[in-house]
Design an enzyme around this catalytic site. Sequence first.
Site, PDB file in Angstrom:
ATOM      1  N   TYR A 153       0.840  -1.216   0.000  1.00  0.00           N
ATOM      2  CA  TYR A 153       0.000   0.000   0.000  1.00  0.00           C
ATOM      3  C   TYR A 153       0.870   1.260   0.000  1.00  0.00           C
ATOM      4  O   TYR A 153       0.581   2.223  -0.728  1.00  0.00           O
ATOM      5  CB  TYR A 153      -0.885  -0.060   1.249  1.00  0.00           C
ATOM      6  CG  TYR A 153      -1.912   1.030   1.408  1.00  0.00           C
ATOM      7  CD1 TYR A 153      -3.105   1.010   0.686  1.00  0.00           C
ATOM      8  CD2 TYR A 153      -1.720   2.051   2.337  1.00  0.00           C
ATOM      9  CE1 TYR A 153      -4.070   1.995   0.874  1.00  0.00           C
ATOM     10  CE2 TYR A 153      -2.673   3.037   2.531  1.00  0.00           C
ATOM     11  CZ  TYR A 153      -3.850   3.003   1.792  1.00  0.00           C
ATOM     12  OH  TYR A 153      -4.793   3.982   1.991  1.00  0.00           O
ATOM     13  N   LYS A 157       0.729   4.070  -2.843  1.00  0.00           N
ATOM     14  CA  LYS A 157       0.345   5.456  -2.518  1.00  0.00           C
ATOM     15  C   LYS A 157       1.484   6.436  -2.832  1.00  0.00           C
ATOM     16  O   LYS A 157       1.227   7.593  -3.198  1.00  0.00           O
ATOM     17  CB  LYS A 157      -0.089   5.557  -1.058  1.00  0.00           C
ATOM     18  CG  LYS A 157      -1.419   4.841  -0.762  1.00  0.00           C
ATOM     19  CD  LYS A 157      -2.513   5.276  -1.702  1.00  0.00           C
ATOM     20  CE  LYS A 157      -3.920   4.985  -1.199  1.00  0.00           C
ATOM     21  NZ  LYS A 157      -4.942   5.275  -2.224  1.00  0.00           N
TER      22      LYS A 157
END
Length: 252
Positions: A153, A157
């Site tokens: 993640y 991101k």
Amino acid sequence: MPDQSRVAIVTGAARGIGAATAARLAADGLTVAVVDLDENTARATVDDIVAAGGQALAIGADVSDRAQVQAAVDRIATELGPPTVLVNNAGVLRDNLLFKMTDADWDTVMSVHLRGAFLFTQAAQKHMVDQRWGRIINLSSTSALGNRGQVNYAAAKAGLQGFTKTLAIELGQFGITANAVAPGFIATDMTAATAARIGMDFEEFQKHVAAEIPVRRIGRPEDIAHTISFLASDGASFVSGQVIYVAGGPRD
Ligand code: NAP
């Protein structure tokens, strides 16, 4: 162009930050395409918008599937008009420590966040270029700065930040801005799932997190929707390629 004629797409808008953003953009006077995996779950957001006097359409699409994304954007352009605001918000978590992370955990997160934003932006930019006006807003996260258990993640991101800056460079000449919003802790199903994963009661988890945030509260989906509303506005036309941390304190 008056706000009334603008069409916005918000992905992952059946709940959480996406639902709040769709409601806010509709309240701002935009017509909103509420995209989520399942058209039926997206319909609840649409019903709320319509009940409040706004205009919206529910669309079912998996953001990581090129054919579904193109079909969604084509339908939006035909039924609502050219989409010139795009909020790439759909997201998933597949948290695990690096040594336990599976290929599927990695690939799923990359597909939804990075490939999803790529596909939707590529399909929508054509309409923005035609209109010589556009706003692209990508959901990054404070996790882009590194977060235990989120190597997938955090990479996605952080990747969205580079994606955003490059869009700003390529598309600026067409009146299109691209920015990223990087939320800190926002109370949604996503953070409730994180609390469950580490075995904490969600209320306790929120109190614990709030104590570490300078403004001493956790974030609400409306905090992010407010920032996105600003970035989507006419007045934000000179703000591009930026990452705005909305985290109750500095996180970059
Ligand atoms: P959420 O409550 O889990 O909502 C995410 C939505 O995205 C869900 O409706 C989900 O649909 C949808 N979705 C997932 N995969 C999809 C796909 N392949 N195609 C279309 N839709 C898909 O999440 P949230 O907390 O509102 O987060 C929204 C965004 O903000 C995400 O990008 C997230 O990474 C980012 N963010 C959140 C926080 C936070 O603290 N909450 C912090 C920083 C960044 P289903 O319900 O069908 O799965």
